[in-house]
Design a protein around this motif. Structure first.
Motif, PDB file in Angstrom:
ATOM      1  N   PHE A 348       1.575   8.293   1.927  1.00 41.05           N
ATOM      2  CA  PHE A 348       2.085   8.228   3.291  1.00 41.05           C
ATOM      3  C   PHE A 348       2.845   6.935   3.533  1.00 41.05           C
ATOM      4  N   MET A 349       2.278   5.808   3.088  1.00 40.51           N
ATOM      5  CA  MET A 349       2.948   4.532   3.299  1.00 40.51           C
ATOM      6  C   MET A 349       4.233   4.442   2.485  1.00 40.51           C
ATOM      7  N   GLU A 350       4.218   4.997   1.280  1.00 40.51           N
ATOM      8  CA  GLU A 350       5.432   5.025   0.465  1.00 40.51           C
ATOM      9  C   GLU A 350       6.543   5.801   1.170  1.00 40.51           C
ATOM     10  N   GLN A 351       6.191   6.958   1.740  1.00 36.69           N
ATOM     11  CA  GLN A 351       7.197   7.777   2.420  1.00 36.69           C
ATOM     12  C   GLN A 351       7.710   7.093   3.684  1.00 36.69           C
ATOM     13  N   LEU A 352       6.849   6.347   4.369  1.00 37.36           N
ATOM     14  CA  LEU A 352       7.315   5.568   5.517  1.00 37.36           C
ATOM     15  C   LEU A 352       8.379   4.556   5.083  1.00 37.36           C
ATOM     16  N   GLY A 353       8.145   3.934   3.918  1.00 35.38           N
ATOM     17  CA  GLY A 353       9.123   2.985   3.403  1.00 35.38           C
ATOM     18  C   GLY A 353      10.438   3.648   3.051  1.00 35.38           C
ATOM     19  N   LEU A 354      10.360   4.859   2.493  1.00 37.64           N
ATOM     20  CA  LEU A 354      11.582   5.558   2.091  1.00 37.64           C
ATOM     21  C   LEU A 354      12.392   6.036   3.290  1.00 37.64           C
ATOM     22  N   VAL A 355      11.727   6.214   4.437  1.00 40.78           N
ATOM     23  CA  VAL A 355      12.460   6.610   5.648  1.00 40.78           C
ATOM     24  C   VAL A 355      13.544   5.593   5.960  1.00 40.78           C
ATOM     25  N   ASN A 356      13.241   4.327   5.686  1.00 43.07           N
ATOM     26  CA  ASN A 356      14.217   3.258   5.932  1.00 43.07           C
ATOM     27  C   ASN A 356      15.090   2.963   4.718  1.00 43.07           C
ATOM     28  N   GLY A 357      14.924   3.737   3.645  1.00 41.66           N
ATOM     29  CA  GLY A 357      15.808   3.626   2.498  1.00 41.66           C
ATOM     30  C   GLY A 357      15.551   2.459   1.584  1.00 41.66           C
ATOM     31  N   ASN A 358      14.389   1.812   1.680  1.00 37.39           N
ATOM     32  CA  ASN A 358      14.099   0.650   0.844  1.00 37.39           C
ATOM     33  C   ASN A 358      13.108   1.054  -0.241  1.00 37.39           C
ATOM     34  N   ARG A 359      13.602   1.309  -1.466  1.00 40.31           N
ATOM     35  CA  ARG A 359      12.741   1.836  -2.522  1.00 40.31           C
ATOM     36  C   ARG A 359      11.753   0.791  -3.024  1.00 40.31           C
ATOM     37  N   LEU A 360      12.157  -0.462  -3.149  1.00 39.78           N
ATOM     38  CA  LEU A 360      11.234  -1.496  -3.600  1.00 39.78           C
ATOM     39  C   LEU A 360      10.107  -1.690  -2.586  1.00 39.78           C
ATOM     40  N   GLU A 361      10.468  -1.704  -1.323  1.00 45.92           N
ATOM     41  CA  GLU A 361       9.457  -1.814  -0.277  1.00 45.92           C
ATOM     42  C   GLU A 361       8.513  -0.614  -0.330  1.00 45.92           C
ATOM     43  N   ALA A 362       9.052   0.564  -0.585  1.00 47.86           N
ATOM     44  CA  ALA A 362       8.227   1.769  -0.669  1.00 47.86           C
ATOM     45  C   ALA A 362       7.223   1.662  -1.819  1.00 47.86           C
ATOM     46  N   GLU A 363       7.653   1.109  -2.959  1.00 51.52           N
ATOM     47  CA  GLU A 363       6.741   0.932  -4.086  1.00 51.52           C
ATOM     48  C   GLU A 363       5.588   0.012  -3.705  1.00 51.52           C
ATOM     49  N   HIS A 364       5.894  -1.078  -3.003  1.00 49.70           N
ATOM     50  CA  HIS A 364       4.850  -2.008  -2.574  1.00 49.70           C
ATOM     51  C   HIS A 364       3.949  -1.379  -1.513  1.00 49.70           C
ATOM     52  N   LEU A 365       4.511  -0.555  -0.654  1.00 54.49           N
ATOM     53  CA  LEU A 365       3.698   0.140   0.342  1.00 54.49           C
ATOM     54  C   LEU A 365       2.738   1.117  -0.324  1.00 54.49           C
ATOM     55  N   PHE A 366       3.197   1.768  -1.395  1.00 55.97           N
ATOM     56  CA  PHE A 366       2.300   2.659  -2.138  1.00 55.97           C
ATOM     57  C   PHE A 366       1.092   1.877  -2.660  1.00 55.97           C
ATOM     58  N   LEU A 367       1.330   0.738  -3.263  1.00 59.30           N
ATOM     59  CA  LEU A 367       0.225  -0.068  -3.792  1.00 59.30           C
ATOM     60  C   LEU A 367      -0.683  -0.566  -2.674  1.00 59.30           C
ATOM     61  N   THR A 368      -0.115  -0.877  -1.514  1.00 58.13           N
ATOM     62  CA  THR A 368      -0.938  -1.298  -0.383  1.00 58.13           C
ATOM     63  C   THR A 368      -1.917  -0.200   0.002  1.00 58.13           C
ATOM     64  N   GLY A 369      -1.415   1.020   0.116  1.00 53.85           N
ATOM     65  CA  GLY A 369      -2.298   2.133   0.446  1.00 53.85           C
ATOM     66  C   GLY A 369      -3.332   2.402  -0.631  1.00 53.85           C
ATOM     67  N   MET A 370      -2.903   2.366  -1.887  1.00 52.35           N
ATOM     68  CA  MET A 370      -3.836   2.618  -2.989  1.00 52.35           C
ATOM     69  C   MET A 370      -4.952   1.580  -3.034  1.00 52.35           C
ATOM     70  N   PHE A 371      -4.610   0.315  -2.864  1.00 45.91           N
ATOM     71  CA  PHE A 371      -5.600  -0.755  -3.005  1.00 45.91           C
ATOM     72  C   PHE A 371      -6.422  -0.964  -1.740  1.00 45.91           C
ATOM     73  N   SER A 372      -6.106  -0.245  -0.673  1.00 44.56           N
ATOM     74  CA  SER A 372      -6.849  -0.433   0.576  1.00 44.56           C
ATOM     75  C   SER A 372      -8.300   0.025   0.460  1.00 44.56           C
ATOM     76  N   MET A 373      -8.622   0.821  -0.572  1.00 47.13           N
ATOM     77  CA  MET A 373      -9.996   1.294  -0.781  1.00 47.13           C
ATOM     78  C   MET A 373     -10.644   0.643  -1.999  1.00 47.13           C
ATOM     79  N   LEU A 374     -10.019  -0.379  -2.577  1.00 44.96           N
ATOM     80  CA  LEU A 374     -10.508  -0.923  -3.842  1.00 44.96           C
ATOM     81  C   LEU A 374     -11.888  -1.573  -3.695  1.00 44.96           C
ATOM     82  N   GLY A 375     -12.130  -2.270  -2.592  1.00 45.33           N
ATOM     83  CA  GLY A 375     -13.433  -2.883  -2.398  1.00 45.33           C
ATOM     84  C   GLY A 375     -14.544  -1.848  -2.366  1.00 45.33           C
ATOM     85  N   ALA A 376     -14.314  -0.740  -1.673  1.00 43.97           N
ATOM     86  CA  ALA A 376     -15.309   0.337  -1.614  1.00 43.97           C
ATOM     87  C   ALA A 376     -15.538   0.946  -2.998  1.00 43.97           C
TER      88      ALA A 376
END
Length: 465
Positions: A348-376
């Motif tokens: 979802f976060m990756e696709q939000l980034g792609l809405v604005n056309g920034n692919r590098l930002e989208a890649e980082h947003l994907f990792l943000t979403g993925m790592f948001s559950m890492l502690g759990a």
């Protein structure tokens, strides 16, 4: 690319087709539209879709309800129109794609029972939660309608707290497939004496426990008389990290995976990375299997770690390892649930980034979403889990301090998870996406996560739901 990464990680040998795009949701209903005559309502509010877990904590179903409709008095005709719009919205957004891997609990009113036979719905995958309205009567005609629908393959659920001591309530429950116990309902606890008797009286019924928000409530479902009838669970308590037991300690290769990810972020020389792979034969096997899988289209077989790193590139290797973290305990239901939620957030976060056309930002947003559950996942604090990774500042700020460039997309993701319509509307204005677009992207991410898990053959079994 993301599906290819997970497909290779789990040994899939064929390319994975991209998920079909979700159709944009209808516009949000205004108060004027909600008061419109039958047939003139044009749209719904945010359609809630809450995950339901089985006894092993695997997500096996979603519950769909129109949050904007709760607590509003409507005529039967108006409610029938609202129910029809809910079903049309789910169809138009192609939500039923996910029912190949999940089941759906869909809320409809008793007034809509006559309309259901005309609906083109996947009956084997749907359970309809009956909602009483003021003035509804559980008479013989209504029970006869239920009997006819059940014979045609329809399945139903009801919440006893909503029907109370109405005449024929027990006759209604006899015709249900599931009964619902909502721990957030104000009158639920007053009904406990009745609820203790229902499992004995209706032994064929299964129970859905909703709004499990504490260990005590979960224990009540799992240890009370008739606890074997509780089949499905929902609630905030199920999504938080539980104290680690001996059987749920960090898997042997997770520490190694984190160390390699740290070395990649630190731009360590290939020899240092290669040395870590050589210390874990299973991890090395998975790497070479992924690099040589047909999805990568190599003309010859790769047999060395150095060449694998060169062909993949550090960014793709880092992403592959992040997915590997969430499959280290793939047979554990709780870990699968964390993995699914992480995939949904990342997509979802990756696709939000792609809405604005920034692919590098989208890649980082994907990792943000993925790592948001890492502690759990690792049964530790988020700060301790992220420490070895040396993540980019914008990712770390969002995950640890709820600030920075990626904080708002993460907040929107959490608002969608919690069905917080007010927060969704406000965050969408800030991020310059429409609520309809955000809703469609989120539902598409849910479906995408199911398809990824299915391709990885780590999908939950839903045949018994």
């Amino acid at each position: 690319m993301l599906k290819k990464l997970l497909g290779g990680l789990l040994g899939k040998d064929k390319p994975v087709p991209a998920a079909a795009p979700a159709v944009t949701a209808a516009t949000v209903a205004t108060p004027a539209e909600q008061a419109a005559p039958l047939g003139q309502i044009q749209a719904l509010g945010f359609v809630a879709h809450q995950p339901l877990q089985d006894r092993s904590q695997r997500v096996v179903a979603y519950e769909f309800v129109v949050k904007a409709s709760l607590g509003q008095a409507r005529s039967q005709a108006h409610q029938r129109s609202f129910d029809q719009l809910l079903l049309n919205t789910l169809r138009n957004m192609n939500v039923f794609r996910l029912l190949a891997y999940r089941r759906a609990f869909i809320h409809v009113s008793l007034a809509s029972l006559p309309d259901l036979p005309a609906q083109d719905l996947p009956l084997a995958s749907c359970i309809f939660v009956l909602e009483p309205q003021t003035g509804d009567v559980l008479d013989g005609a209504l029970l006869a309608q239920l009997d006819a629908l059940r014979q045609a393959g329809w399945r139903f659920a009801a919440e006893p707290a909503r029907f109370g001591s109405q005449a024929n309530a027990l006759a209604l429950y006899q015709r249900m497939d599931y009964l619902i116990l909502d721990f957030a309902a104000p009158n639920t606890r007053a009904l406990f004496p009745l609820l203790e008797k229902l499992p004995q009286r209706f032994s064929h019924l299964r129970w859905l426990a909703r709004n499990i928000n504490s260990a005590e409530e979960l224990a009540l479902c799992q240890q009370s008389p008739g606890s074997q009838h509780f089949a499905l669970f929902h609630g905030s308590y199920l999504g938080v990290a539980q104290p680690a037991s001996h059987s749920k300690k960090e898997a042997p290769n997770q520490g190694r995976v984190l160390e390699i990810m740290r070395l990649l972020r630190a731009e360590a020389p290939p020899a240092s990375i290669e040395a870590q792979f050589k210390l874990d034969s299973l991890l090395l096997f998975k790497l070479l299997r992924y690099v040589n899988s047909p999805v990568n289209g190599l003309a010859r077989k790769v047999q060395t770690i150095e060449e694998s790193i060169m062909l993949l590139g550090r960014d793709n290797l880092f992403k592959w390892l992040s997915l590997l973290l969430f499959t280290a305990e793939g047979n554990d239901g709780a870990v699968l649930t964390l993995m699914e939620k992480s995939l949904i957030r990342g997509r979802f976060m990756e696709q939000l980034g792609l809405v604005n056309g920034n692919r590098l930002e989208a890649e980082h947003l994907f990792l943000t979403g993925m790592f948001s559950m890492l502690g759990a996942l690792l049964h530790t604090s988020q700060a301790e889990a992220l420490a070895p990774l040396d993540l980019p500042v914008m990712i770390a700020d969002a995950l640890l301090s709820n600030r920075g460039l990626f904080a708002r997309p993460l907040q929107l993701t959490l608002a969608c998870e919690n069905d917080d319509s007010e927060a969704i509307a406000g965050l969408c204005r800030i991020l310059q996406v429409s609520p309809e677009q955000a809703t469609a992207l989120y539902l598409d991410a849910v479906v995408w996560a199911q398809e990824v898990l299915k391709e990885g053959e780590v999908q939950s079994s839903v045949e018994g739901v």
